[in-house]
Design a protein around this motif. Structure first.
Motif, PDB file in Angstrom:
ATOM      1  N   UNK A  91       3.992   5.567  15.660  1.00  0.00           N
ATOM      2  CA  UNK A  91       3.165   6.601  15.035  1.00  0.00           C
ATOM      3  C   UNK A  91       1.820   6.037  14.608  1.00  0.00           C
ATOM      4  N   UNK A  92       0.854   6.931  14.522  1.00  0.00           N
ATOM      5  CA  UNK A  92      -0.374   6.666  13.785  1.00  0.00           C
ATOM      6  C   UNK A  92      -0.236   7.381  12.447  1.00  0.00           C
ATOM      7  N   UNK A  93      -0.692   6.731  11.385  1.00  0.00           N
ATOM      8  CA  UNK A  93      -0.551   7.323  10.051  1.00  0.00           C
ATOM      9  C   UNK A  93      -1.825   7.081   9.253  1.00  0.00           C
ATOM     10  N   UNK A  94      -2.167   8.032   8.394  1.00  0.00           N
ATOM     11  CA  UNK A  94      -3.297   7.845   7.481  1.00  0.00           C
ATOM     12  C   UNK A  94      -2.710   7.585   6.089  1.00  0.00           C
ATOM     13  N   UNK A  95      -2.969   6.367   5.565  1.00  0.00           N
ATOM     14  CA  UNK A  95      -2.251   5.923   4.375  1.00  0.00           C
ATOM     15  C   UNK A  95      -3.210   5.422   3.287  1.00  0.00           C
ATOM     16  N   UNK A  96      -2.769   5.535   2.055  1.00  0.00           N
ATOM     17  CA  UNK A  96      -3.523   4.983   0.926  1.00  0.00           C
ATOM     18  C   UNK A  96      -3.679   3.479   1.126  1.00  0.00           C
ATOM     19  N   UNK A  97      -4.740   2.900   0.564  1.00  0.00           N
ATOM     20  CA  UNK A  97      -4.934   1.460   0.740  1.00  0.00           C
ATOM     21  C   UNK A  97      -3.792   0.668   0.106  1.00  0.00           C
ATOM     22  N   UNK A  98      -3.588  -0.557   0.600  1.00  0.00           N
ATOM     23  CA  UNK A  98      -2.557  -1.413   0.024  1.00  0.00           C
ATOM     24  C   UNK A  98      -1.576  -1.939   1.044  1.00  0.00           C
ATOM     25  N   UNK A  99      -1.483  -1.268   2.182  1.00  0.00           N
ATOM     26  CA  UNK A  99      -0.567  -1.747   3.217  1.00  0.00           C
ATOM     27  C   UNK A  99      -1.317  -2.638   4.202  1.00  0.00           C
TER      28      UNK A  99
END
Lengths: 361, 131
Positions: free
Chosen positions: A322-330
């Motif tokens: 998958x492509x995912x849009x995530x909050x910073x931190x990963x």
């Protein structure tokens, strides 16, 4: 429902047809998995005539495109060069992603998505008049993509005659224009390949020739899993008018220099540029068996980080990706949890592409 | 299209496109050739553990194809006695042989007569034509 010039050919080939962006298009011709693997190992042919081809002519066309597009066409000064780029609105959000080709003096052609075609045309025309640029939607042209590692050997079936040698010599994102043909070395699979634009009659003859030569027709289903494995965004899923290119993994498309170039969306985009709070686009590979799907939620240590924008099954890896849009931190190598039917499945954060492309775009 | 619409006459069917084969009081369950064809290439099958109680018309598992995810519905109420574990490694068997090696679960039905409430081949075929 709109139909491409090749619609009867798809029906005759036994394709399962589906609506896509207002068009009746082939989903697959029997097996999406088989079509996917053919493109990874050999070569396949796609009807992409639903995409929009806009010819822009007029002395102000460079200035117009330097206003409309976040990438800078000044970086492709030579006729025959192309550039992947993104068109933004005033909020810095994505109107569309597209390829701009410089075809001549004061002459560009843009290849845009099917689903956004009319919106794009209206948006471009609003600005074109002031630059003395005429915009011509080339409905008369069809487009066939040939993709796969063996593509150069298959060009002999394309009726291109003596153009063939010059086409094989094209660099990525370069285009050859001759005798009414436009052949660009690009694609949407991560493999080497070409997108061939030509009038309807010759497109039908080209398609028939490819089929006679035994080249596999490839539907939209495999087109989607191929582009996902290649880590390429799909407009409307991985990017849209609610998101900016920086949070869709497309920051590299934004030409910040020269600072004096005030492209549409620049001022809003600058407020996010380099901010640690920006959401980021990541790749995810499911460790467990299964398939990832659009809009599934992603968690890290119980905290919701965002959601999958494009999920699917990778036929090459035989895993959910998958492509995912995530909050910073990963970071790449971290694990997270994807909620699948009420259960958190472990996925690893990776940097796309998921499958190393050989060549091309 | 003939293989897509293959409907063996010795099986019973649900409106949700499951088939049921009765053998010595035990019921074997799978999905029909029509369903497999509609799903496209099956890449993942999630089945309940043996011993699980299933309820008629309620989901007992999930089948994922490249393009979509679909629930599997229990044709009758009962207890799962066996599952086709081979589908974990070879989910494509559901497309290749939906009525044989592509079976999914075996159920010991609560009511031995429950299978008679299901469609026969003719009834299932008639339902497909209503699509």
């Amino acid at each position: 429902m709109k139909k491409t010039i090749l619609h009867p050919n798809h029906v005759n080939l036994g394709a399962t047809m589906v609506p896509f962006g207002g068009w009746d298009m082939p989903l697959h011709y029997g097996s999406q998995l088989r079509e996917h693997l053919v493109v990874r190992e050999d070569c396949g042919a796609f009807d992409v005539s639903h995409m929009g081809i806009f010819d822009l002519t007029g002395p102000g066309v460079d200035d117009l495109l330097r206003l409309l597009l976040a990438n800078d066409v000044a970086k492709i000064p030579q006729i025959g060069q192309g550039q992947y780029t993104v068109m933004l609105n005033e909020r810095g959000h994505c109107v569309d992603d597209l390829i701009a080709y410089r075809l001549g003096e004061a002459f560009f052609s843009l290849v845009v998505n099917a689903g956004t075609l009319e919106k794009d045309l209206a948006w471009i025309r609003i600005h074109a008049a002031a630059y003395g640029v005429e915009v011509n939607w080339r409905k008369d042209m069809a487009m066939i993509a040939l993709q796969g590692p063996q593509v150069a050997k298959r060009l002999q079936h394309c009726l291109l005659g003596e153009l063939e040698d010059r086409i094989v010599a094209l660099k990525p994102f370069h285009i050859l224009v001759a005798d009414g043909w436009r052949v660009a070395r690009t694609g949407y699979t991560g493999e080497d390949g070409f997108e061939i634009m030509v009038d309807a009659d010759r497109a039908v003859a080209l398609w028939d020739g490819l089929m006679r030569a035994g080249i596999a027709p490839i539907g939209l289903g495999a087109r989607d899993t191929l582009r996902l494995e290649a880590g390429l965004n799909l407009y409307g899923q991985d990017m849209d008018e609610q998101t900016n290119p920086l949070e869709s993994g497309l920051g590299w498309l934004v030409a910040w220099e020269p600072k004096t170039r005030d492209f549409i969306g620049r001022r809003m985009l600058e407020t996010h540029h380099g901010q640690a709070t920006n959401r980021q686009r990541h790749g995810l590979i499911l460790r467990d068996k299964g398939v990832l799907r659009n809009h599934q939620e992603v968690f890290k240590d119980g905290r919701r980080m965002g959601e999958i924008t494009s999920g699917g099954y990778s036929p090459s890896l035989q895993k959910g990706i998958a492509l995912a849009r995530l909050e910073p931190g990963l970071r790449v190598g971290d694990t997270c949890e994807v909620m699948v039917r009420g259960r958190g499945l472990v996925a690893e954060v990776v940097r796309p592409p998921f499958v190393a492309g050989r060549k091309g775009g | 299209m003939s293989e897509d619409t293959e409907i063996p006459t010795d099986l019973r069917y649900t409106p949700d496109h499951e088939w049921v084969r009765q053998e010595n009081g035990s019921l074997t369950v799978g999905i029909t050739a029509f369903a497999a064809s509609q799903l496209g290439d099956v890449v993942f099958v999630e089945l309940p553990a043996p011993g699980t109680k299933v309820t008629a018309k309620q989901p007992f598992g999930v089948v994922e194809s490249v393009k979509s995810v679909s629930d599997l519905f229990a044709p009758v109420s009962g207890q799962v006695t066996q599952i086709n574990a081979a589908l974990v490694e070879s989910p494509e068997t559901v497309n290749d042989a939906p009525y044989t090696q592509g079976w999914m679960i075996q159920i010991q039905p609560d009511d031995p007569q429950a299978i008679n409430t299901l469609l026969d081949a003719q009834g299932y075929r008639a339902q497909l034509h209503h699509h």
